[in-house]
Write a protein that holds these residues in place. Structure first.
Motif, short mmCIF file in Angstrom:
data_model
loop_
_atom_site.label_atom_id
_atom_site.label_comp_id
_atom_site.label_asym_id
_atom_site.label_seq_id
_atom_site.Cartn_x
_atom_site.Cartn_y
_atom_site.Cartn_z
N ASN A 167 0.83 -1.20 0.00
CA ASN A 167 0.00 0.00 0.00
C ASN A 167 0.86 1.26 0.00
N GLN A 168 1.97 1.25 0.78
CA GLN A 168 2.87 2.40 0.81
C GLN A 168 3.52 2.62 -0.56
N LYS A 181 3.92 5.70 -5.60
CA LYS A 181 3.84 5.80 -7.06
C LYS A 181 2.78 6.83 -7.47
N GLN A 182 1.64 6.77 -6.79
CA GLN A 182 0.57 7.71 -7.10
C GLN A 182 0.99 9.15 -6.80
N GLU A 185 2.92 14.43 -8.73
CA GLU A 185 3.96 15.45 -8.78
C GLU A 185 4.42 15.71 -10.21
N GLN A 186 4.55 14.63 -11.00
CA GLN A 186 4.93 14.80 -12.41
C GLN A 186 3.88 15.58 -13.19
N LEU A 187 2.61 15.25 -12.93
CA LEU A 187 1.53 16.00 -13.60
C LEU A 187 1.54 17.46 -13.18
N GLN A 188 1.80 17.71 -11.91
CA GLN A 188 1.84 19.09 -11.41
C GLN A 188 3.00 19.86 -12.03
N GLU A 189 4.17 19.18 -12.12
CA GLU A 189 5.32 19.84 -12.76
C GLU A 189 5.05 20.12 -14.22
N LEU A 190 4.39 19.18 -14.91
CA LEU A 190 4.06 19.39 -16.32
C LEU A 190 3.10 20.57 -16.48
#
Length: 499
Positions: free
Chosen positions: A443-444, A449-450, A455-460
């Protein structure tokens, strides 16, 4: 030696290095004792109970006196059983309601696969050890009457596990109509299924179900407070629980010498599965030291050893897994009640050994089909087996019936069950705890990963916003763009006049 120095007219003690080291060691020892006080008291309770039982054993107590002597231990069992019903229902309802439906299905699938695989491995270990050690070979002359054992009617344990049938005659056909019967005891498996489905239903209600979810969460926390109070009574109750069992024993030497190989094979199987197989599975999933994880669970292991009940160990197991090992409450309170009901690795080991032992005792050669039946039946019958003392004896009758072996030797299993059942319960609860640790790790990892994906979507998104802002700024300030805009904005008449 403590040296004194004077600073501004005041005497100041300056301890030497040896004195400071001694004080730091004393402080560390004091912190260790405070942190592990309950564990030390629980383990000491077992040792004191053994000593007390040996002393009282020579007093030849009457049945009434035995009842009074065992009363504090009986109180412990009753308190633990009292807390099982609210703990299982509330923890599973709140756990199922707090998890997302998709994650609930995924975690449930992983848990079921873990339970089935580990139980099947345990059954394989039991059968292998039984054929290597051969506990029943040479014991054919063993007479149960010489041990002073009562005969066991196999119909009773089998009837508690299956539907009874009424025979109905219709013309030339004989039909067996199954009829449900009620048995004594708590239907833990039914409670588990109901609580899980009810928690999912509350989650589906949305805002309307929030109040009831909060109620079960509060009920669950209050139940855990009761558990913390009961845990401080465990060391005292264990003294009389263990002591009374020792006083009740009749001829221990005769039992151990007659069934010593069976006891040795069962305990060796528990040591192999609990000390090697399960830790390796945990390490394979988490790449962490399994024994550091298990070191925080000494109190529930001691409780399991003393009570011989997976269900009675459940309250202390949930508390220690969350507080000592940091397992997420949503995971522990969802998976541990299920594991206490369906995951019986230790029971599968001794059941398989017992089946092969009885076959060897009666000089019956088992073929490949019967061995396979033992493996499958022991694995399947562990689901829903009673998490109570001597609960595994019932499932042995099912295995014997499945492969066509006589069931009249079950009294031999009952005679030494108080020895084997202790290590059986420890392995059972160890498998549950390591399963909770594995699910917590998975679960961790999924959450990590989520989070990385978010974070990648936010940076993009930030890069896109910056690109738009830079383009607007360039459009406003670039001389080239300004010149083009002016040229495009000029009229043909202006161009002709310039020319």
């Amino acid at each position: 030696m403590e040296k004194k120095s004077e600073i501004n007219g005041h005497a100041v003690s300056a301890a030497g290095p040896a004195e400071r080291l001694r004080r730091s060691r004393g402080a560390k020892l004091l912190r260790f004792l405070r942190r592990n006080l309950l564990v030390i008291m629980t383990v000491s309770g077992v040792l004191v109970g053994v000593a007390l039982g040996m002393v009282v054993r020579g007093m030849k107590l009457s049945k009434a006196q035995m009842t009074y002597f065992a009363f504090p231990g009986e109180m412990l069992l009753r308190m633990l059983k009292m807390i099982i019903l609210p703990l299982v229902v509330c923890s599973l309802v709140s756990g199922a309601a707090s998890l997302d439906t998709r994650s609930l299905g995924k975690l449930g699938g992983i848990a079921v696969a873990y339970f089935l695989v580990t139980t099947l491995i345990a059954s394989g270990i039991g059968v292998t050890l039984a054929f290597i050690i051969k506990p029943g070979v040479g014991a054919g002359a063993l007479n149960t009457n010489s041990l002073g054992l009562e005969s066991v009617t196999p119909k009773q344990p089998v009837a508690t596990c299956f539907l009874l049938g009424h025979v109905v005659q219709r013309r030339h056909l004989t039909l067996i109509v199954p009829v449900g019967t009620e048995t004594d005891g708590m239907n833990i498996l039914g409670l588990v299924l109901f609580a899980m489905v009810f928690g999912v239903a509350l989650k589906k209600l949305g805002q309307e179900g929030e109040e009831l979810i909060r109620f079960f969460n509060a009920f669950n926390e209050a139940t855990m407070v009761l558990v913390s109070w009961i845990m401080w009574y465990i060391p005292f109750g264990i003294i009389f629980l263990v002591g009374s069992k020792i006083v009740e024993m009749e001829d221990v030497v005769l039992l151990v010498t007659s069934l010593g190989k069976y006891i040795f094979a069962s305990i060796l199987g528990h040591v192999i599965h609990g000390g090697i197989v399960l830790p390796l599975i945990y390490f394979g999933f988490t790449h962490k030291n399994p024994f550091s994880f298990l070191s925080g669970l000494i109190t529930p292991f001691t409780t399991a050893f003393a009570t011989c009940s997976s269900s009675a160990t459940l309250p202390s197991m949930i508390k220690c897994v969350e507080e000592n090992n940091g397992v997420d409450k949503r995971i522990s309170r969802f998976i541990l009640p299920i594991g206490a009901t369906v995951n019986m690795d230790g029971a599968a080991i001794f059941q398989c050994i017992a089946a092969v032992f009885i076959a060897q005792l009666n000089n019956i050669q088992l073929n490949g089909g019967q061995i396979f039946t033992i493996l499958v039946t022991a694995t399947a019958s562990s689901v829903g087996a009673a998490g109570i003392p001597a609960g595994g004896i019932i499932t042995i009758a099912i295995i014997l019936e499945a492969i066509g072996l006589p069931t009249n030797d079950l009294s031999l299993m009952l005679a030494v069950d108080w020895i084997v059942d202790r290590t059986t319960t420890v392995v059972n609860v160890e498998g549950d705890a390591l399963g909770a640790g594995i699910l917590h790790h998975i679960n961790q990892q999924e959450m990590k990963k989520q989070q990385e994906k978010e974070e990648q979507l936010q940076e993009l998104a930030e890069v896109q916003v910056e690109a738009v802002a830079n383009a607007q700024a360039q459009e406003e300030t670039s001389p080239l763009v300004m010149h083009q805009n002016k040229a495009l904005g000029s009229t043909p008449e202006a161009i002709e006049s310039v020319l």
